[in-house]
Design an enzyme around this catalytic site. Structure first.
Site, short mmCIF file in Angstrom:
data_model
loop_
_atom_site.label_atom_id
_atom_site.label_comp_id
_atom_site.label_asym_id
_atom_site.label_seq_id
_atom_site.Cartn_x
_atom_site.Cartn_y
_atom_site.Cartn_z
N ASP A 1 -9.09 3.20 -3.49
CA ASP A 1 -8.53 3.00 -4.83
C ASP A 1 -9.28 1.92 -5.60
O ASP A 1 -9.19 1.85 -6.83
CB ASP A 1 -7.04 2.64 -4.75
N ARG B 1 7.45 3.60 -1.41
CA ARG B 1 7.96 3.66 -0.04
C ARG B 1 9.34 3.04 0.05
O ARG B 1 10.22 3.55 0.77
CB ARG B 1 6.98 2.93 0.90
#
Length: 412
Positions: free
Chosen positions: A296, A15
């Protein structure tokens, strides 16, 4: 007690690279993750004409609010979902023709929710082979903006790509979101956008992003919470104690909620302002955990689950079936190889107590499968072997060496 320096966050680094490329000025990123995924992202920016200067601890990116500096480019995204999903959106806000391709593994993973949304916004793009998958060509001429609907049930990355692109549009975006998974990752995105000078408003299930662009920043990358899960799980599993600096009460990453699962299983957890410590108590209790928002870390829990004193049931994790591999099925298959009783459904897995046998772990090219079962191997005499040990390079190239040192330090 062991103190472990966990590498920088993959999610935050990706990001930050997007935001730095889109910002007005030169951004300094401190302690970014250097792995195959983030290297691929940085190389992708370079292919698009952005100036990226890298030293081991600091990356400097010269932003271009107008978009890529070259009129055409071929970008190879390797195995990186972030690059494959974020970079086409960044390029679409510019002007030129840009083709994106990736590894066979990444080609199998979907990009349709993103490309459908971009088409709703008037972006001219085409899938060169299978519809909804890479390779993908974007004929960019800026993005006007407007309102769109997005089904975010497969991955939050599609929403993140659109949010990040919002300030680069002429009129801003209103995104009506349904089916969101991994919601904490969206919160990371919004917090980081704010650090680069943009704001996101909420209206029910809609997210509203005004135009206006980004400003450059000096930004420190925090340690990767998903990677830290292996060390936290290792301490809970072995009755040892581990501290991870840099992940504390103000950390951005939602995967720290994995600590709540370990606490429910019996581990002692101390989250301080600047570090987190987990201490195993010699017992792991069975648990039922909804891991929709921290999927995750599902393989981490699945791999250590046989050592609990009751069944471990993990629910609401259908999206793990469309990651680097079908993680739910990969965990089940490897556990059965180890002699463990496992049941699965469309979006759940239940693992029964047992003594895992030494076995070769089928990684399916997936770093999280390798690292999760590598963590559980701390309690298996002789450990385990892997058919693709090198797949950890995606996010943690030194994983095997670090865990071998931990095994020695803990006399396991």
């Amino acid at each position: 007690m062991s103190v472990v320096a966990v590498p920088g966050s993959k999610s935050v680094t990706a990001r930050a690279l997007f935001l730095a490329a889109a910002a007005d000025g030169t951004t300094t990123l401190r302690r970014p993750l250097l792995s195959d995924d983030t290297d691929g992202f940085a190389q992708g920016l370079t292919a698009l004409g952005y100036h990226v200067r890298r030293t081991p601890d600091t990356w400097r990116v010269t932003g271009r609010p107008a978009g890529p500096a070259v009129p055409e480019a071929d970008v190879y995204c390797r195995d990186a979902a972030t690059a494959s999903r974020f970079l086409p959106a960044l390029a679409a806000a510019g002007h030129g023709t840009y083709r994106f391709d990736a590894s066979p593994q990444m080609r199998r993973r979907p990009v349709a929710p993103l490309t459908t949304a971009l088409r709703q916004l008037g972006v001219d793009l085409s899938h060169d082979e299978a519809d909804g998958h890479l390779p993908l060509t974007v004929n960019a001429d800026g993005i006007k903006g407007g309102e769109l609907d997005l089904d975010a049930s497969l991955s939050s990355q599609f929403l993140t790509a659109l949010l990040l692109t919002g300030p680069l549009t002429a009129e801003g975006l209103r995104i009506n979101v349904t089916g969101l998974v991994s919601a904490p990752y969206v919160e990371i995105t919004i917090a980081m956008m704010r650090a680069f000078g943009a704001e996101v408003a909420r209206d029910g299930n809609a997210l509203i992003v005004p135009p206006g662009g980004y400003r450059a920043a000096d930004y420190a990358i925090e340690p990767d919470a998903s990677t830290a899960s292996y060390f936290f799980a290792a301490a809970a599993l072995t009755g040892r104690e581990v501290t991870v600096p840099g992940l504390g009460t103000n950390a951005l990453q939602g995967d720290l909620a994995f600590l709540d699962v370990l606490r429910r299983m019996g581990a002692r957890v101390d989250i301080g302002p600047d570090a987190t410590t987990v201490c195993g108590t010699g017992r792991l209790a069975g648990v039922t955990a909804n891991m929709r928002d921290i999927s995750d870390t599902m393989p981490t829990l699945a791999a250590i689950a046989p050592f609990a004193d009751g069944p471990v049931r993990i629910e609401d994790v259908y999206n793990t079936r469309v990651k680097e591999c079908d993680r739910l099925e990969a965990c089940a298959t490897n556990l059965r190889r180890q002699g463990i009783r496992v049941e699965t459904g469309r979006d759940w897995i239940e693992i029964h107590p047992g003594t895992p046998a030494r076995a070769e772990i089928a990684c399916h090219g997936d770093h999280r499968i390798a690292m999760s079962f590598g963590t559980a191997a701390l309690r298996i005499p002789g450990g385990v072997t892997f058919d693709e040990p090198g797949c950890v390079k995606k996010t943690f190239p030194e994983f095997h060496e670090v865990f071998s040192a931990l095994r020695r330090d803990w006399n396991l």
